[in-house]
Design an enzyme around this catalytic site. Structure first.
Site, mmCIF file in Angstrom:
data_model
loop_
_atom_site.group_PDB
_atom_site.id
_atom_site.type_symbol
_atom_site.label_atom_id
_atom_site.label_comp_id
_atom_site.label_asym_id
_atom_site.label_seq_id
_atom_site.Cartn_x
_atom_site.Cartn_y
_atom_site.Cartn_z
ATOM 1 N N ARG A 284 37.480 34.243 177.877
ATOM 2 C CA ARG A 284 37.096 34.858 176.599
ATOM 3 C C ARG A 284 36.007 35.880 176.893
ATOM 4 O O ARG A 284 34.982 35.562 177.503
ATOM 5 C CB ARG A 284 36.546 33.834 175.607
ATOM 6 C CG ARG A 284 35.830 34.519 174.435
ATOM 7 C CD ARG A 284 35.453 33.621 173.309
ATOM 8 N NE ARG A 284 36.617 33.202 172.565
ATOM 9 C CZ ARG A 284 36.575 32.791 171.295
ATOM 10 N NH1 ARG A 284 35.432 32.756 170.640
ATOM 11 N NH2 ARG A 284 37.670 32.428 170.675
ATOM 12 N N HIS B 139 44.013 38.250 170.514
ATOM 13 C CA HIS B 139 43.666 36.817 170.438
ATOM 14 C C HIS B 139 44.971 36.014 170.351
ATOM 15 O O HIS B 139 45.260 35.358 169.346
ATOM 16 C CB HIS B 139 42.783 36.579 169.213
ATOM 17 C CG HIS B 139 42.049 35.276 169.227
ATOM 18 N ND1 HIS B 139 42.053 34.412 170.312
ATOM 19 C CD2 HIS B 139 41.270 34.662 168.285
ATOM 20 C CE1 HIS B 139 41.318 33.357 170.031
ATOM 21 N NE2 HIS B 139 40.834 33.481 168.812
ATOM 22 N N GLN C 251 45.372 32.174 169.321
ATOM 23 C CA GLN C 251 45.199 31.914 167.888
ATOM 24 C C GLN C 251 46.529 32.038 167.148
ATOM 25 O O GLN C 251 46.833 31.270 166.236
ATOM 26 C CB GLN C 251 44.174 32.900 167.311
ATOM 27 C CG GLN C 251 43.957 32.773 165.811
ATOM 28 C CD GLN C 251 43.269 31.479 165.404
ATOM 29 O OE1 GLN C 251 42.212 31.149 165.929
ATOM 30 N NE2 GLN C 251 43.852 30.738 164.478
ATOM 31 N N ASP D 206 40.194 37.329 158.040
ATOM 32 C CA ASP D 206 39.275 37.095 159.159
ATOM 33 C C ASP D 206 37.949 37.746 158.780
ATOM 34 O O ASP D 206 37.886 38.532 157.823
ATOM 35 C CB ASP D 206 39.868 37.720 160.445
ATOM 36 C CG ASP D 206 39.052 37.421 161.695
ATOM 37 O OD1 ASP D 206 38.190 36.512 161.650
ATOM 38 O OD2 ASP D 206 39.267 38.091 162.720
ATOM 39 N N CYS E 201 41.379 32.268 160.583
ATOM 40 C CA CYS E 201 41.259 31.807 161.972
ATOM 41 C C CYS E 201 39.916 31.130 162.235
ATOM 42 O O CYS E 201 39.785 30.408 163.219
ATOM 43 C CB CYS E 201 41.483 32.967 162.938
ATOM 44 S SG CYS E 201 40.450 34.394 162.597
ATOM 45 N N ARG F 202 44.998 24.771 167.124
ATOM 46 C CA ARG F 202 44.544 25.482 168.322
ATOM 47 C C ARG F 202 44.705 24.574 169.540
ATOM 48 O O ARG F 202 45.118 25.015 170.607
ATOM 49 C CB ARG F 202 43.061 25.894 168.191
ATOM 50 C CG ARG F 202 42.738 26.878 167.071
ATOM 51 C CD ARG F 202 43.430 28.208 167.224
ATOM 52 N NE ARG F 202 43.278 28.794 168.538
ATOM 53 C CZ ARG F 202 42.157 29.373 168.986
ATOM 54 N NH1 ARG F 202 41.101 29.479 168.223
ATOM 55 N NH2 ARG F 202 42.108 29.906 170.197
HETATM 56 N N1 CP Z 1 39.245 31.154 165.945
HETATM 57 C C1 CP Z 1 38.502 31.068 167.057
HETATM 58 O O1 CP Z 1 38.795 31.693 168.074
HETATM 59 O O2 CP Z 1 37.422 30.250 166.950
HETATM 60 P P1 CP Z 1 36.269 30.167 168.037
HETATM 61 O O3 CP Z 1 35.583 31.517 168.074
HETATM 62 O O4 CP Z 1 35.346 29.079 167.525
HETATM 63 O O5 CP Z 1 36.858 29.837 169.361
#
Ligand code: CP
Length: 312
Positions: free
Chosen positions: A106, A133, A136, A228, A269, A297
């Site tokens: 990430r 992403h 997700q 989002d 998300c 997730r």
């Molecule tokens: N939706 C998501 O990626 O959550 P986090 O940032 O908590 O990983």
């Protein structure tokens, strides 16, 4: 379906059949976990979890998903390793590839994930970059299948910043899976034209449609309204400008009424900024499905690791 050794950087790299396979595997792993049945598919596998940015869901999903399957996850935060400080991505990748069997990344630049995949020689899974992403989206689609029993033909409206990583990945995933996606956003935040052209090609094969609009009335007929945060990670200084620009696109009762349907659901998300992109009331009304989405997730990320790294 054999996905062994594959990285998971963007859904562009996966066919409709492969995405369907991952969703079905995730559903099976979820069913098993609910029955108390866990696997050993990642036994003896070590998984690096690189996080340049903070995370709750993605970090926990990779950690628990890996442990559930007998693997060992190792969290490597931004201040824990030399990456970004004293060592290049290429060299970090070559070191981690000698020690780990898979790498979650990430971070900011999508090119970093691509370089990790190129130089490590092991599967790399994108846990979010500034561009995409994709993990997700698998959780979102598993949730939609649970709610509607299908993906093809669903009408999904994404309301908000139409050029962030979530919008990009939702357009790609929807176009591949035959979902009719509408990006509802001010024109200044519409997605990249090249991405839309590519996704129109995907949609022409899957039977889906990709539509861009700045008119809230175009939520008519939506099965799903997805939103989002208005400022992605690293854009916090744009908050005042974004609130002014995106306030007309807040997911609220008025918008829901404009769908003309009584069974429209709202997805997010997370994390959410209630009062901005979604009202507190609407968020709470759909909290059950939003937190199903968050739980998914874990099942979908587990499926990605099992499919690309696991031993059957
Ligand atoms: N939706 C998501 O990626 O959550 P986090 O940032 O908590 O990983």
């Amino acid at each position: 379906m054999n996905l062994k050794g594959r990285s998971f950087l963007t859904l562009k790299d996966y066919s409709q059949e492969e995405i369907e396979y991952l969703l079905n595997l995730a559903a099976k792993l979820k069913e098993n976990k609910k029955k108390g049945i866990l696997g050993q598919s990642l036994k003896g596998k070590n998984v690096a979890l690189i996080f340049e940015k903070p995370s709750t869901r993605t970090r926990c999903a990779f950690t628990i998903g890996c442990i559930d399957e007998g693997g060992h996850p190792e969290y490597l935060g931004r201040d824990d390793i030399q990456l970004g400080h004293k060592e290049s991505i290429e060299d970090t990748a070559r070191v981690l590839g000698r020690m780990f069997d898979g790498i979650e990344f990430r971070g900011f630049a999508h090119e970093s994930a691509e370089k990790l995949a190129k130089y490590s020689g092991v599967p790399v899974w994108n846990g979010l970059t500034d561009s995409y992403h994709p993990t997700q989206i698998l959780a979102d689609f598993l949730t939609l299948k649970e709610q509607f029993g299908k993906l093809e033909g669903l009408n999904l409206v994404y309301a908000g910043d139409g050029r962030n990583n979530m919008a990009n990945s939702l357009i790609i995933g929807s176009a591949k899976m035959g979902i009719n996606i509408t990006i509802l956003s001010p024109k200044t935040l519409w997605p990249d034209e090249q991405l839309i052209a590519l996704c129109n090609e995907y949609a022409s094969k899957s039977g889906g449609q990709v539509k861009l609009t700045d008119k809230v009335a175009d939520v008519a007929g939506a099965d799903v309204i997805y939103t989002d945060v208005w400022c992605s990670m690293g854009e916090e200084d744009l908050a005042a400008e974004r609130i002014k620009l995106l306030s007309p696109y807040q997911v609220n009762e008025d918008m829901l009424a404009m769908t003309g349907k009584s069974d429209t659901i709202v997805l997010h998300c997370l994390p959410a900024v209630k009062g901005n992109e979604v009202t507190y009331q609407v968020f709470e009304k759909f909290a059950k499905v939003i937190f199903d989405q968050a739980e998914n997730r874990m099942h979908t990320i587990k499926a990605i690791m099992v499919a690309t790294l696991g031993e059957e």
